[in-house]
Write a protein that holds these residues in place. Structure first.
Motif, PDB file in Angstrom:
ATOM      1  N   ASP A  13       0.836  -1.210   0.000  1.00  0.00           N
ATOM      2  CA  ASP A  13       0.000   0.000   0.000  1.00  0.00           C
ATOM      3  C   ASP A  13       0.872   1.264   0.000  1.00  0.00           C
ATOM      4  N   ARG A  14       0.400   2.314  -0.722  1.00  0.00           N
ATOM      5  CA  ARG A  14       1.118   3.593  -0.772  1.00  0.00           C
ATOM      6  C   ARG A  14       0.605   4.538   0.303  1.00  0.00           C
ATOM      7  N   PRO A  15       1.478   5.422   0.810  1.00  0.00           N
ATOM      8  CA  PRO A  15       1.022   6.398   1.804  1.00  0.00           C
ATOM      9  C   PRO A  15       0.107   7.441   1.168  1.00  0.00           C
ATOM     10  N   GLN A  16      -0.896   7.873   1.905  1.00  0.00           N
ATOM     11  CA  GLN A  16      -1.821   8.892   1.428  1.00  0.00           C
ATOM     12  C   GLN A  16      -1.185  10.271   1.591  1.00  0.00           C
ATOM     13  N   PRO A  17      -1.345  11.169   0.572  1.00  0.00           N
ATOM     14  CA  PRO A  17      -0.769  12.512   0.692  1.00  0.00           C
ATOM     15  C   PRO A  17      -1.320  13.255   1.903  1.00  0.00           C
ATOM     16  N   ASP A  18      -0.449  14.008   2.525  1.00  0.00           N
ATOM     17  CA  ASP A  18      -0.830  14.806   3.687  1.00  0.00           C
ATOM     18  C   ASP A  18      -1.834  15.872   3.262  1.00  0.00           C
ATOM     19  N   PRO A  19      -3.026  15.946   3.896  1.00  0.00           N
ATOM     20  CA  PRO A  19      -4.015  16.968   3.519  1.00  0.00           C
ATOM     21  C   PRO A  19      -3.471  18.386   3.638  1.00  0.00           C
ATOM     22  N   GLY A  20      -2.567  18.616   4.602  1.00  0.00           N
ATOM     23  CA  GLY A  20      -1.987  19.948   4.745  1.00  0.00           C
ATOM     24  C   GLY A  20      -1.166  20.342   3.540  1.00  0.00           C
ATOM     25  N   ILE A  21      -0.448  19.371   2.966  1.00  0.00           N
ATOM     26  CA  ILE A  21       0.345  19.655   1.770  1.00  0.00           C
ATOM     27  C   ILE A  21      -0.566  19.972   0.596  1.00  0.00           C
ATOM     28  N   LYS A  22      -1.667  19.215   0.473  1.00  0.00           N
ATOM     29  CA  LYS A  22      -2.626  19.464  -0.582  1.00  0.00           C
ATOM     30  C   LYS A  22      -3.205  20.869  -0.488  1.00  0.00           C
ATOM     31  N   SER A  23      -3.560  21.291   0.723  1.00  0.00           N
ATOM     32  CA  SER A  23      -4.150  22.612   0.912  1.00  0.00           C
ATOM     33  C   SER A  23      -3.153  23.719   0.590  1.00  0.00           C
ATOM     34  N   ASN A  24      -1.911  23.566   1.049  1.00  0.00           N
ATOM     35  CA  ASN A  24      -0.894  24.584   0.782  1.00  0.00           C
ATOM     36  C   ASN A  24      -0.597  24.703  -0.705  1.00  0.00           C
ATOM     37  N   LEU A  25      -0.556  23.547  -1.383  1.00  0.00           N
ATOM     38  CA  LEU A  25      -0.294  23.564  -2.813  1.00  0.00           C
ATOM     39  C   LEU A  25      -1.425  24.247  -3.567  1.00  0.00           C
ATOM     40  N   ARG A  26      -2.667  23.987  -3.131  1.00  0.00           N
ATOM     41  CA  ARG A  26      -3.817  24.607  -3.761  1.00  0.00           C
ATOM     42  C   ARG A  26      -3.760  26.129  -3.634  1.00  0.00           C
ATOM     43  N   VAL A  27      -3.472  26.615  -2.420  1.00  0.00           N
ATOM     44  CA  VAL A  27      -3.407  28.066  -2.183  1.00  0.00           C
ATOM     45  C   VAL A  27      -2.298  28.690  -3.013  1.00  0.00           C
ATOM     46  N   ALA A  28      -1.154  28.030  -3.071  1.00  0.00           N
ATOM     47  CA  ALA A  28      -0.021  28.563  -3.828  1.00  0.00           C
ATOM     48  C   ALA A  28      -0.363  28.671  -5.312  1.00  0.00           C
ATOM     49  N   GLN A  29      -1.039  27.660  -5.835  1.00  0.00           N
ATOM     50  CA  GLN A  29      -1.407  27.687  -7.252  1.00  0.00           C
ATOM     51  C   GLN A  29      -2.386  28.813  -7.560  1.00  0.00           C
ATOM     52  N   VAL A  30      -3.389  28.985  -6.701  1.00  0.00           N
ATOM     53  CA  VAL A  30      -4.393  30.014  -6.917  1.00  0.00           C
ATOM     54  C   VAL A  30      -3.772  31.407  -6.845  1.00  0.00           C
ATOM     55  N   LEU A  31      -2.926  31.641  -5.849  1.00  0.00           N
ATOM     56  CA  LEU A  31      -2.269  32.937  -5.700  1.00  0.00           C
ATOM     57  C   LEU A  31      -1.357  33.225  -6.887  1.00  0.00           C
ATOM     58  N   PHE A  32      -0.708  32.183  -7.390  1.00  0.00           N
ATOM     59  CA  PHE A  32       0.191  32.350  -8.534  1.00  0.00           C
ATOM     60  C   PHE A  32      -0.589  32.782  -9.782  1.00  0.00           C
ATOM     61  N   ILE A  33      -1.754  32.171 -10.010  1.00  0.00           N
ATOM     62  CA  ILE A  33      -2.581  32.538 -11.161  1.00  0.00           C
ATOM     63  C   ILE A  33      -3.088  33.971 -11.017  1.00  0.00           C
ATOM     64  N   LEU A  34      -3.532  34.347  -9.820  1.00  0.00           N
ATOM     65  CA  LEU A  34      -3.990  35.715  -9.595  1.00  0.00           C
ATOM     66  C   LEU A  34      -2.874  36.725  -9.848  1.00  0.00           C
ATOM     67  N   LEU A  35      -1.685  36.422  -9.356  1.00  0.00           N
ATOM     68  CA  LEU A  35      -0.558  37.336  -9.535  1.00  0.00           C
ATOM     69  C   LEU A  35      -0.183  37.480 -11.003  1.00  0.00           C
ATOM     70  N   LEU A  36      -0.143  36.353 -11.717  1.00  0.00           N
ATOM     71  CA  LEU A  36       0.234  36.401 -13.127  1.00  0.00           C
ATOM     72  C   LEU A  36      -0.777  37.199 -13.947  1.00  0.00           C
ATOM     73  N   THR A  37      -2.068  36.880 -13.790  1.00  0.00           N
ATOM     74  CA  THR A  37      -3.080  37.571 -14.580  1.00  0.00           C
ATOM     75  C   THR A  37      -3.172  39.051 -14.197  1.00  0.00           C
ATOM     76  N   PHE A  38      -2.950  39.356 -12.927  1.00  0.00           N
ATOM     77  CA  PHE A  38      -2.885  40.755 -12.497  1.00  0.00           C
ATOM     78  C   PHE A  38      -1.755  41.475 -13.235  1.00  0.00           C
ATOM     79  N   LEU A  39      -0.603  40.846 -13.293  1.00  0.00           N
ATOM     80  CA  LEU A  39       0.556  41.435 -13.969  1.00  0.00           C
ATOM     81  C   LEU A  39       0.291  41.608 -15.458  1.00  0.00           C
ATOM     82  N   PHE A  40      -0.363  40.615 -16.063  1.00  0.00           N
ATOM     83  CA  PHE A  40      -0.609  40.679 -17.503  1.00  0.00           C
ATOM     84  C   PHE A  40      -1.482  41.876 -17.866  1.00  0.00           C
TER      85      PHE A  40
END
Length: 476
Positions: A13-40
């Protein structure tokens, strides 16, 4: 069998991803898209602003300018002006340049959304920003190449207006792909400050060079938007699915932000049924909406016509405010450009009585001018920004579309394209009316605001009835 968190590892069996890592990655991705489109889109508006700053340099009061000793002057009244804007019809010629850009932008916007739905947004935006940078710089090169033909500058403005239509439908569609309806209004309201930030930066950058070499007022912004086009090509993520995230819910009450997808193991029959349903939904969502179909979405026509008059007011200020300040308050080109940025500062913080007051008391002192520009900027740009962002995105994912989120680009283009017709009319009317007196220009702007309100009156009435019905049910 060796167990780790209930999932297999190698045949175990494989270990399940840490929910905290999933949440942090989600926030980072969303903020990155907002920053890029804001800059554009900051870069898009940054490259549009220089012409309003340079106008007062192309036609100046030469009696206040020190004449170079080595210059052989044949006309004391216009020696410091840039032909062909050295004649008495200079305001009309400025209006021609404005409308070459704005009419081309308005026409192109109706087609841009259709292309945006059918082409990869990353490529579409990148090409648009690179071409915008090219044509913006070409306008400025006219200074170094000593070009005095109105046709050259007019053609450059037309081409720039067309390629700049790539920006708005694409960035709104991209942000709409990442955010559900519940949080979209607040997020897009804050995010939309890129318009005012771009205007401010464009004014300040153009102001640095306008009195020495006005060509650089265009070349530098052109290089900036071209550079952001390269960033777009390298880093933009169009949809959450492209990075293994689930898309947001647009109409369900249990809306969630983009989340990392899990891969649960299901029985064959269940898995097959879900796969079939998912395929059908995907096919439905990837079908682009027609132009007429987008017009039939409730509210699209009303908000489009409202935005027409709202942008008429906003773009009249965008293109004519520095010249107005220079003529009325007798500021030089750089000072007038810097002062005009306060209008956009007001737009970041927030319409008829504001315009009325500015017309009659705005020139009495520097302090009153600053306060009135902040107030008018907030009152004019606030509703205009709301319609072009959150309202457009909500209509583009309207429940009548049954999940067809690809309509977002077309709806945004229709609303902003109609608004751009007003953006073209405003500066044109200002150029025609201003010789009769600036008071008449302000009366025209006040009339436009009244019409913008009238076009929303039916929707306001319907919403009021709905709220009253809910309140009556609650009391019952």
């Amino acid at each position: 069998m060796f167990q780790v968190s209930g999932h297999t590892l190698w045949g175990i069996d494989r270990p399940q991803p840490d929910p905290g890592i999933k949440s942090n990655l989600r926030v980072a991705q969303v903020l990155f898209i907002l920053l890029l489109t804001f800059l554009f889109y900051t870069a898009y508006h940054l490259s549009r602003k220089p012409i309003s700053i340079v106008k007062s340099e192309l036609h100046r009061n030469c009696s206040t300018v020190i004449q170079p000793v080595e210059l052989n002057i044949t006309n004391n009244a216009t020696w410091c002006d840039w032909a062909p804007f050295d004649q008495d019809n200079y305001q009309t010629l400025f209006g021609v340049l404005d409308n070459c850009f704005l009419v081309a932008y308005a026409i192109g916007m109706f087609f841009s959304g259709i292309f945006g739905e059918r082409l990869p947004l990353r490529y579409y935006l990148s090409a648009g920003m690179l071409m915008s940078g090219l044509f913006t710089a070409l306008f400025g090169l006219g200074f170094y190449w000593k070009i005095h033909s109105l046709w050259y500058y007019a053609v450059i403005q037309v081409m720039n207006g067309l390629v700049q239509t790539t920006g708005w439908p694409s960035v709104v569609a991209c942000v709409g792909n990442w955010f559900g309806k519940g949080k979209r209004g607040f997020i897009m309201g804050v995010w939309n400050s890129h318009t005012s930030v771009g205007n401010i930066l464009g004014s300040l950058i153009a102001g640095v060079f306008v009195s020495t070499a006005w060509g650089m007022s265009f070349i530098v912004p052109g290089l900036i938007i071209a550079s952001t086009g390269i960033l777009c090509f390298l880093f933009l993520v169009e949809k959450p699915e492209d990075v293994n995230c689930t898309p947001p819910e647009h109409h369900e009450s249990g809306e969630t932000e983009p989340q990392l997808q899990d891969s649960p193991h299901m029985d064959g029959a269940i898995n097959g049924a879900i796969a079939t349903e998912s395929q059908e939904i995907t096919e439905e969502q990837t079908e682009a909406i027609s132009f007429c179909g987008a017009l039939r979405i409730p509210g699209v026509m009303e908000f489009s016509l409202c935005l027409l008059f709202a942008k008429l007011v906003s773009y009249t200020f965008l293109y004519w405010l520095p010249l107005y300040i220079s003529n009325v308050a007798h500021f030089d080109a750089k000072a007038a450009g810097d002062m005009s940025t306060l209008f956009d500062v007001g737009g970041i913080l927030g319409k008829n009585y504001g315009l009325f007051l500015y017309n009659y008391i705005g020139q009495r002192s520097l302090a009153i001018t600053i306060v009135m520009l902040l107030l008018c900027g907030g009152l004019v740009n606030g509703p205009y920004a709301l319609i072009t962002t959150a309202v457009s995105a909500d209509l583009g994912t309207h429940e009548s579309l049954r999940g067809n989120s690809r309509a977002l680009s077309t709806v945004t283009a229709i609303i902003d394209g109609t608004g751009s017709v007003g953006a073209a009319l405003g500066p044109l009317l200002a150029g025609l009316i201003s010789p009769t007196g600036w008071n008449n220009v302000f009366y025209m702007l006040i009339s436009a605001d009244i019409l913008a309100c009238l076009f929303l009156s039916r929707l306001v009435y319907k919403e009021t009835q709905r709220w009253c019905g809910r309140a009556h049910q609650a009391r019952g």
